[in-house]
Design an enzyme around this catalytic site. Structure first.
Site, PDB file in Angstrom:
ATOM      1  N   LYS A   1      21.178  -0.842 -35.543  1.00 37.16           N
ATOM      2  CA  LYS A   1      20.046  -0.922 -34.604  1.00 37.16           C
ATOM      3  C   LYS A   1      20.414  -0.588 -33.156  1.00 37.16           C
ATOM      4  O   LYS A   1      19.564  -0.157 -32.390  1.00 37.16           O
ATOM      5  CB  LYS A   1      19.401  -2.300 -34.672  1.00 37.16           C
ATOM      6  CG  LYS A   1      18.627  -2.527 -35.954  1.00 37.16           C
ATOM      7  CD  LYS A   1      17.872  -3.831 -35.924  1.00 37.16           C
ATOM      8  CE  LYS A   1      17.022  -3.982 -37.168  1.00 37.16           C
ATOM      9  NZ  LYS A   1      16.083  -5.093 -37.090  1.00 37.16           N
TER      10      LYS A   1
ATOM     11  N   THR B   1      18.046  -0.291 -39.870  1.00 39.73           N
ATOM     12  CA  THR B   1      18.361  -1.703 -40.052  1.00 39.73           C
ATOM     13  C   THR B   1      19.850  -1.941 -39.822  1.00 39.73           C
ATOM     14  O   THR B   1      20.581  -1.044 -39.389  1.00 39.73           O
ATOM     15  CB  THR B   1      17.842  -2.220 -41.422  1.00 39.73           C
ATOM     16  OG1 THR B   1      17.995  -3.645 -41.447  1.00 39.73           O
ATOM     17  CG2 THR B   1      18.570  -1.611 -42.603  1.00 39.73           C
TER      18      THR B   1
ATOM     19  N   LEU C   1      11.541 -16.998 -38.907  1.00 35.62           N
ATOM     20  CA  LEU C   1      11.632 -15.541 -39.110  1.00 35.62           C
ATOM     21  C   LEU C   1      12.122 -15.210 -40.518  1.00 35.62           C
ATOM     22  O   LEU C   1      11.982 -14.092 -40.993  1.00 35.62           O
ATOM     23  CB  LEU C   1      12.570 -14.892 -38.081  1.00 35.62           C
ATOM     24  CG  LEU C   1      12.247 -15.064 -36.596  1.00 35.62           C
ATOM     25  CD1 LEU C   1      13.047 -14.056 -35.768  1.00 35.62           C
ATOM     26  CD2 LEU C   1      10.771 -14.903 -36.306  1.00 35.62           C
TER      27      LEU C   1
ATOM     28  N   ALA D   1      18.243 -11.651 -33.051  1.00 35.39           N
ATOM     29  CA  ALA D   1      16.831 -11.896 -33.330  1.00 35.39           C
ATOM     30  C   ALA D   1      16.218 -12.805 -32.267  1.00 35.39           C
ATOM     31  O   ALA D   1      15.137 -12.523 -31.733  1.00 35.39           O
ATOM     32  CB  ALA D   1      16.679 -12.523 -34.714  1.00 35.39           C
TER      33      ALA D   1
ATOM     34  N   ALA E   1      20.376 -17.918 -30.618  1.00 37.68           N
ATOM     35  CA  ALA E   1      20.683 -17.061 -29.463  1.00 37.68           C
ATOM     36  C   ALA E   1      21.382 -15.788 -29.938  1.00 37.68           C
ATOM     37  O   ALA E   1      22.108 -15.161 -29.183  1.00 37.68           O
ATOM     38  CB  ALA E   1      21.539 -17.804 -28.449  1.00 37.68           C
TER      39      ALA E   1
HETATM   40  P1  ATR Z   1      20.767 -12.226 -35.902  1.00 36.57           P
HETATM   41  O1  ATR Z   1      21.075 -10.850 -35.436  1.00 36.57           O
HETATM   42  O2  ATR Z   1      20.044 -12.313 -37.209  1.00 36.57           O
HETATM   43  O3  ATR Z   1      20.108 -13.045 -34.848  1.00 36.57           O
HETATM   44  P2  ATR Z   1      23.332 -13.383 -35.261  1.00 36.57           P
HETATM   45  O4  ATR Z   1      23.350 -12.548 -34.015  1.00 36.57           O
HETATM   46  O5  ATR Z   1      24.565 -13.465 -36.080  1.00 36.57           O
HETATM   47  O6  ATR Z   1      22.192 -12.889 -36.243  1.00 36.57           O
HETATM   48  O7  ATR Z   1      22.871 -14.864 -34.825  1.00 36.57           O
HETATM   49  C1  ATR Z   1      22.856 -15.948 -35.720  1.00 36.57           C
HETATM   50  C2  ATR Z   1      22.243 -17.178 -35.034  1.00 36.57           C
HETATM   51  O8  ATR Z   1      22.269 -18.250 -35.984  1.00 36.57           O
HETATM   52  C3  ATR Z   1      23.027 -17.682 -33.826  1.00 36.57           C
HETATM   53  O9  ATR Z   1      22.122 -18.312 -32.929  1.00 36.57           O
HETATM   54  C4  ATR Z   1      23.965 -18.716 -34.457  1.00 36.57           C
HETATM   55  O10 ATR Z   1      24.434 -19.712 -33.580  1.00 36.57           O
HETATM   56  P3  ATR Z   1      25.780 -19.472 -32.691  1.00 36.57           P
HETATM   57  O11 ATR Z   1      25.339 -18.561 -31.580  1.00 36.57           O
HETATM   58  O12 ATR Z   1      26.161 -20.805 -32.207  1.00 36.57           O
HETATM   59  O13 ATR Z   1      26.770 -18.845 -33.619  1.00 36.57           O
HETATM   60  C5  ATR Z   1      23.039 -19.337 -35.466  1.00 36.57           C
HETATM   61  N1  ATR Z   1      23.792 -19.988 -36.548  1.00 36.57           N
HETATM   62  C6  ATR Z   1      24.379 -19.387 -37.616  1.00 36.57           C
HETATM   63  N2  ATR Z   1      24.952 -20.314 -38.420  1.00 36.57           N
HETATM   64  C7  ATR Z   1      24.726 -21.528 -37.835  1.00 36.57           C
HETATM   65  C8  ATR Z   1      25.040 -22.875 -38.182  1.00 36.57           C
HETATM   66  N3  ATR Z   1      25.701 -23.169 -39.311  1.00 36.57           N
HETATM   67  N4  ATR Z   1      24.625 -23.859 -37.351  1.00 36.57           N
HETATM   68  C9  ATR Z   1      23.930 -23.586 -36.222  1.00 36.57           C
HETATM   69  N5  ATR Z   1      23.587 -22.325 -35.850  1.00 36.57           N
HETATM   70  C10 ATR Z   1      23.979 -21.318 -36.627  1.00 36.57           C
END
Ligand code: ATR
Length: 288
Positions: A71, A67, A227, A135, A132
């Site tokens: 990963k 985890t 998710l 996940a 994006a």
């Molecule tokens: P994971 O590995 O769980 O996917 P991550 O790679 O940190 O975690 O991705 C988090 C996702 O949540 C991204 O799509 C992020 O958007 P950005 O690419 O614009 O950062 C989104 N996210 C997190 N906080 C957000 C917020 N307050 N508003 C909109 N999108 C958010």
């Protein structure tokens, strides 16, 4: 259970691992199959994942889950990587083979099996994918692998949405993913969509928010799959339901990613009946 000289060990490497629900899944399965196997958490220091994988092999560990934050970090320590995991660039399951571990990604097959068990189709579907990050990127590959007809990828940062779309389209050799800004949702075509929520917005303790909060967006959704499983009803799910859509949380995905790992380690097939029994235990433990 009785631990003796024949007991096999599986476990989870990550940092942190203290809140994991995986031991419950695997130890329950071991009991149901009468396998002489235990599953334990292994907290690993940051930067030491490769050493841990090597050590685990030498200790005759049968399998590992991996985890956050390891990963991708473990990839160079594997003797082989499954094709989907290779595409995604992340593994969550290591299976002992001759000479080392083979890496798999059971998160996405887990999501797929969870969706199938709820009667949700991906083949031929037009999908709205929110996020994006790691996940969402993996979900986009799953959509490509399972024959979704289109994926509208909505993200706060459009550059990240563009990059994921470009990569998935290129690797899957299809024009499947269409990147958009979150605020551009009114430009989505008419019709109702399956929406998969793969951002971290709404995750405990940020339970009062959804990545898009306008009612108009939720009128476009027939089924919403989040998710996130903590809380068990996210703001996203509430908003979907308010517009008469069906809404699901991510606990079944967690269940099935574990079940698929267990199947790989032990070369067995877990029946839907057993899956349901373990799911009941998991829900109880997760307070759902
Ligand atoms: P994971 O590995 O769980 O996917 P991550 O790679 O940190 O975690 O991705 C988090 C996702 O949540 C991204 O799509 C992020 O958007 P950005 O690419 O614009 O950062 C989104 N996210 C997190 N906080 C957000 C917020 N307050 N508003 C909109 N999108 C958010």
């Amino acid at each position: 259970m009785v631990i003796d000289g024949h007991t096999r060990t599986c476990g989870l490497i990550g940092n942190p691992v203290a809140h994991t629900l995986s031991p419950l899944i695997h130890n329950a399965l071991a009991e149901k199959f009468s396998h002489n196997l235990v599953y334990v958490p292994f907290p690993v220091e940051k930067g030491q994942a490769l050493t841990a994988v090597k050590g685990a092999y030498e200790l005759n560990i049968l399998g590992l889950n991996v985890t956050v934050p390891f990963k991708s970090e473990v990839l160079p320590g594997l003797v082989e990587t499954d094709e989907l995991a290779e595409q995604i660039g992340a593994v969550n399951t290591l299976v002992r083979t001759r000479g080392g571990f083979k890496g798999y990604n059971t998160d996405m097959p887990g999501l797929y099996r969870a969706m199938v068990s709820e009667g949700i189709a991906l083949a031929g579907e037009e999908v709205i994918l929110l996020g994006a990050g790691g996940a969402a990127r993996a979900v986009a590959f799953l959509c490509a692998a399972k024959g979704a007809s289109r994926v509208y990828l909505l993200n706060r940062s459009v550059e990240k949405a563009n990059a994921v779309a470009e990569e998935v389209n290129e690797k899957s050799r299809k024009k499947l993913v269409f990147p958009m800004a979150l605020s551009d949702y009114p430009e989505l075509p008419d019709g109702k969509f399956l929406a998969i929520q793969a951002t971290s917005v709404g995750l405990y303790p940020d339970t009062e928010h959804a990545v898009i909060e306008e009612e108009a967006f939720y009128r476009k959704i027939h089924t919403g799959y989040d998710l996130i499983y903590k809380p068990s009803e996210t703001k996203f799910m509430k908003l979907v339901k308010e517009q008469r859509g069906k809404a699901y949380h991510g606990l079944k995905m967690l269940l099935y990613q574990g079940i698929i790992a267990y199947e790989l380690w032990n070369e067995v097939k877990v029946s839907e009946e057993t899956a349901q029994e373990v799911y009941e235990l998991l829900k109880e433990k997760a307070g759902i």
